[in-house]
Design an enzyme around this catalytic site. Structure first.
Site, short mmCIF file in Angstrom:
data_model
loop_
_atom_site.label_atom_id
_atom_site.label_comp_id
_atom_site.label_asym_id
_atom_site.label_seq_id
_atom_site.Cartn_x
_atom_site.Cartn_y
_atom_site.Cartn_z
N LYS A 196 15.26 -0.05 5.27
CA LYS A 196 14.80 0.59 4.02
C LYS A 196 15.00 2.11 4.05
O LYS A 196 15.54 2.69 3.12
CB LYS A 196 13.31 0.24 3.82
CG LYS A 196 12.61 0.97 2.73
CD LYS A 196 12.90 0.42 1.36
CE LYS A 196 12.26 1.29 0.28
NZ LYS A 196 12.63 0.88 -1.05
N LEU A 212 0.84 -1.20 0.00
CA LEU A 212 0.00 0.00 0.00
C LEU A 212 0.87 1.25 0.00
O LEU A 212 2.05 1.20 0.34
CB LEU A 212 -0.91 -0.04 1.23
CG LEU A 212 -1.87 -1.24 1.21
CD1 LEU A 212 -2.33 -1.61 2.61
CD2 LEU A 212 -3.06 -0.94 0.31
N PRO A 213 0.27 2.41 -0.35
CA PRO A 213 1.10 3.61 -0.48
C PRO A 213 1.81 4.05 0.81
O PRO A 213 3.01 4.28 0.80
CB PRO A 213 0.11 4.68 -0.94
CG PRO A 213 -1.04 3.94 -1.53
CD PRO A 213 -1.12 2.63 -0.79
N LYS A 242 9.05 11.02 -0.17
CA LYS A 242 8.27 10.32 0.87
C LYS A 242 9.21 9.56 1.82
O LYS A 242 9.08 9.65 3.04
CB LYS A 242 7.31 9.33 0.19
CG LYS A 242 6.54 8.46 1.18
CD LYS A 242 5.99 7.19 0.52
CE LYS A 242 5.82 6.12 1.57
NZ LYS A 242 5.57 4.79 1.06
N THR A 297 6.34 0.67 2.12
CA THR A 297 7.37 1.42 2.86
C THR A 297 6.65 2.39 3.79
O THR A 297 5.97 3.31 3.34
CB THR A 297 8.27 2.22 1.89
OG1 THR A 297 8.87 1.31 0.97
CG2 THR A 297 9.37 2.95 2.66
P1 NAD Z 1 0.77 2.58 -6.02
O1 NAD Z 1 0.14 3.85 -5.62
O2 NAD Z 1 1.04 2.31 -7.46
O3 NAD Z 1 -0.14 1.34 -5.51
C1 NAD Z 1 -0.80 1.33 -4.27
C2 NAD Z 1 -2.13 0.59 -4.46
O4 NAD Z 1 -2.79 0.54 -3.20
C3 NAD Z 1 -3.09 1.30 -5.43
O5 NAD Z 1 -3.52 0.38 -6.42
C4 NAD Z 1 -4.23 1.77 -4.53
O6 NAD Z 1 -5.49 1.76 -5.18
C5 NAD Z 1 -4.17 0.74 -3.43
N1 NAD Z 1 -4.81 1.19 -2.19
C6 NAD Z 1 -4.67 2.36 -1.53
N2 NAD Z 1 -5.42 2.37 -0.42
C7 NAD Z 1 -6.04 1.17 -0.37
C8 NAD Z 1 -6.95 0.58 0.54
N3 NAD Z 1 -7.37 1.22 1.62
N4 NAD Z 1 -7.39 -0.68 0.28
C9 NAD Z 1 -6.94 -1.35 -0.83
N5 NAD Z 1 -6.09 -0.84 -1.72
C10 NAD Z 1 -5.65 0.41 -1.50
O7 NAD Z 1 2.10 2.45 -5.16
P2 NAD Z 1 3.38 1.52 -5.49
O8 NAD Z 1 4.31 2.25 -6.40
O9 NAD Z 1 2.89 0.17 -5.86
O10 NAD Z 1 4.08 1.47 -4.05
C11 NAD Z 1 3.58 0.69 -2.99
C12 NAD Z 1 4.54 0.79 -1.83
O11 NAD Z 1 5.82 0.29 -2.23
C13 NAD Z 1 4.78 2.22 -1.32
O12 NAD Z 1 4.85 2.20 0.09
C14 NAD Z 1 6.09 2.60 -1.95
O13 NAD Z 1 6.81 3.57 -1.18
C15 NAD Z 1 6.81 1.27 -1.96
N6 NAD Z 1 7.85 1.15 -2.99
C16 NAD Z 1 7.62 1.59 -4.26
C17 NAD Z 1 8.61 1.45 -5.21
C18 NAD Z 1 8.38 1.94 -6.62
O14 NAD Z 1 9.35 2.04 -7.37
N7 NAD Z 1 7.14 2.21 -7.02
C19 NAD Z 1 9.84 0.86 -4.88
C20 NAD Z 1 10.03 0.38 -3.59
C21 NAD Z 1 9.02 0.53 -2.65
#
Ligand code: NAD
Length: 294
Positions: free
Chosen positions: A170, A64-65, A245, A95
């Site tokens: 992390k 999740l975000p 973030k 994260t």
């Molecule tokens: P994203 O925004 O693409 O995906 C998050 C998903 O969670 C979305 O599909 C959203 O609809 C869903 N969501 C939000 N609230 C929700 C709820 N209450 N119930 C169900 N679903 C819900 O984000 P991401 O890029 O996939 O990143 C996810 C996590 O991974 C973050 O914490 C980010 O910091 C971490 N991360 C991301 C990357 C990257 O390169 N994107 C790399 C390492 C770590």
């Protein structure tokens, strides 16, 4: 294994797809209809809430975000803990701050569920390729139980210590990454302005004491590393707003224990400035734009 998967975004979507490819059965939930459609096409069964996704699960994974979404998904009336059977392991790969990870871990333990924080490194490319690194906060027995599940999504799994330590690893790594990227951007632009060929400077740095990933793999100066985001207009890669973030998480965690993070706080301000200029969607190496026209 029957897995409940919640959060099917840029990272969670391909991670879920890889678990399906590895032979697991998935019950998936997300707030986004498009994310759910993609998961269904990949072979997942859809659920109508986190609670429903967790009900039949033998393990639950969330991606999740940020912390507020993780709290809502685990602790709300329609959340994971309201549906999951006691004893089923819970894994949060988002994260978030270490304190929230520990808080969720305690709530899970009170419900009879082991909880691991398992944030990842490797980005969307690693999520798609199934080559993520997991930094895991869990006791040893739980870590061993989770290893085969994580192996469906990643290559490296490191046990960092007890709950919360995965998030600590992390945010400390990303603080250092931000600082090193800013340092390379500064050195490359200074060198250019003073009159050295940037390619020559990079080759010196990369065989000298300034060498680091930000210089030799993701150099922010365009054209130095062909495969780096800098060589394709700073597209793809790790978004500056995501780095902002993570720096916020590091600076806040530091404040909580009164640990000075001089460079981390400055890096946060620089990424905030980049974001304010409308550049937050670019790869984080685009921070070099604060130094001149690249
Ligand atoms: P994203 O925004 O693409 O995906 C998050 C998903 O969670 C979305 O599909 C959203 O609809 C869903 N969501 C939000 N609230 C929700 C709820 N209450 N119930 C169900 N679903 C819900 O984000 P991401 O890029 O996939 O990143 C996810 C996590 O991974 C973050 O914490 C980010 O910091 C971490 N991360 C991301 C990357 C990257 O390169 N994107 C790399 C390492 C770590």
């Amino acid at each position: 294994m029957q897995i409940g998967f919640i959060g099917l975004g840029h990272m969670g979507g391909p991670m879920a797809a890889n678990l399906l490819k590895a032979g697991h059965a998935l019950t998936a939930f997300d707030l986004s209809a498009a994310a759910l459609d993609a998961a269904k096409a990949a072979g997942a069964t859809l659920a109508e809430s986190p609670r429903a996704a967790a009900q039949e699960a033998e393990a639950v994974i969330t991606m999740l975000p940020a912390a507020q979404h993780v709290k809502a998904v685990y602790l709300s009336d329609d959340g994971v803990l309201a549906g999951v059977r006691a004893g089923v392991p819970l894994i949060d790969s988002s994260t978030i701050d270490p304190a929230t990870a520990r808080f969720i871990g305690e709530a899970a333990a009170a419900h009879g569920n082991p909880f691991a924080d398992a944030p990842v490194s490797g980005g969307v490319v690693g999520a798609q390729a199934g080559t993520l690194t997991f930094m895991v906060g869990a006791d040893e027995a739980l870590f061993e139980t989770l290893r085969p599940v994580l192996a469906g999504m990643g290559k490296n799994m490191v046990r960092c210590g007890e709950t919360g330590t995965g998030q600590i690893a992390k945010i400390c790594n990303n603080l250092l990454l931000a600082v090193s990227m800013i340092g390379v951007a500064e050195a490359m632009t200074l060198g250019e302005t003073l009159g050295i060929d940037p390619a020559k400077l990079a080759s010196i740095i990369n065989t000298s004491t300034g060498r680091c990933w930000s210089a030799d793999t993701c150099n922010p100066y365009p054209g130095i590393v062909e495969t780096a985001p800098a060589s394709r207009g700073y597209s793809g890669g790790f978004g500056a707003d995501l780095m902002l973030k993570d720096l916020g998480l590091a600076v806040d965690a530091a404040r909580g224990v009164r640990q000075p993070v001089f460079m981390g706080a400055l890096a946060q301000q620089l990424y905030q400035s980049m974001s304010q200029q409308g550049l937050g969607r670019l790869d984080f190496s685009g921070i070099i734009k604060l130094y001149g026209n690249h």
